[in-house]
Design a protein around this motif. Structure first.
Motif: not given
Length: 320
Positions: A177-179, A181-183, A185-186, A221
């Motif tokens: 999930e954290a990975e 979320k970062q993708k 966001d981009d 996010g």
């Protein structure tokens, strides 16, 4: 004299044989008792301590989400309650031989019995009233109601002796999930996203105060629509009200693809000028997700894991 001595020897032999036989029987009984004890263990439940098989092979998890917890822990249930006609995509293969029992206010005791379980796991909020009948079929462990699916998973793992595996399942999902979320966001930035479910005759919008919406807007996010009431977990609205909530992207789920009322509402939606004039529709940024695949979203590690990939694929496909 000689005959008397022979009789004494004979009697002693009989006594010795009887003693040895008794000792042997006691030893066998002790071994059987020890084996039985080794094949079982005692676990805690909402009904107190329950003796269950040490290594249960035929497990039933009552409620629509318990089967997913079992599968996440490497235990394929022999029978399940199913709200949707078909299993979610991610369970089709592992559940190919699993009995579907449907869903009702009372368990289908006849089908549970036919599945020949050696252990039944059930949430107390749903199964306490049926405990006597269930425990008459197989050892039944009632587990407490939880607000967080992680605690439910840990409860079941505790019964099965798989506590470490439960922790790993949770940590692996959090990393995924954290990975994602970062993708995202981009990929998405501050563009707004709305989770919308088609019901018979109406639509439900989910905010970040309920499991489904929390998954999209908190875990991953994605930006909520600005005019969603912050204290409401969800909104039930009509088609006429839909344009008031006009996001850049829509995740659309049919509550039940097999329901005639849901199908009719969905067909009417697609034909409506109100729908066609929404920003997400005009930009081709509506992502339809199967009701069966997102049914347990926010309530199961397997459902969340599948949804993470689905959300990423939706936005990655849209960016090409």
């Amino acid at each position: 004299m000689r005959q008397m001595r022979q009789r004494m020897v004979f009697c002693m032999a009989i006594v010795l044989t009887l003693v040895m036989t008794a000792c042997s029987n006691n030893s066998e009984q002790a071994k059987v008792a020890a084996d039985a004890e080794a094949d079982s263990r005692v676990v805690g439940s909402e009904k107190g301590e329950i003796k269950i098989p040490a290594h249960p092979a035929r497990v039933i998890g009552l409620s629509v989400v318990y089967p997913e917890f079992l599968q996440a822990l490497g235990v394929t249930p022999v029978a399940v309650q199913n709200y949707q006609e078909e299993f979610p995509t991610y369970l089709e293969e592992p559940f190919k031989d699993t009995l579907k029992m449907g869903i009702a206010q009372t368990p289908n005791f006849e089908m549970i019995l036919s599945a020949n379980p050696d252990l039944i796991l059930a949430p107390t909020w749903w199964s306490a009233k049926d405990y006597d009948q269930l425990s008459g079929i197989a050892p039944t462990v009632l587990l407490p109601q939880r607000d967080d699916w992680r605690d439910e998973l840990k409860d079941i793992a505790g019964v099965l002796g798989k506590t470490e595996l439960a922790e790993k399942v949770i940590k692996d999902l959090e990393a995924q999930e954290a990975e994602a979320k970062q993708k995202l966001d981009d990929l998405v930035g501050n563009e707004t996203v709305m989770y919308m479910m088609v019901m018979p005759g109406s639509f439900v919008l989910y905010g970040d105060q309920i499991d489904r919406g929390k998954f999209l807007h908190t875990t991953l996010g994605l930006e909520m629509i600005p005019n969603f009431p912050t204290k409401d977990p969800s909104l039930s609205i009509s088609l006429e009200k839909l344009p008031e909530y006009n996001p850049d992207h829509i995740f659309l789920q049919l509550n039940n693809e097999d329901d005639a009322g849901v199908k009719k509402t969905y067909e009417d939606l697609l034909k409506s000028p109100l729908w066609k004039n929404m920003t997400a529709v005009k930009k081709n940024q509506v992502y339809t997700m199967a009701g069966k695949d997102w049914f347990n979203l926010g309530m199961s590690p397997l459902a969340n894991r599948y949804a993470v990939d689905a959300v990423l694929q939706a936005f990655e496909g849209n960016s090409k």
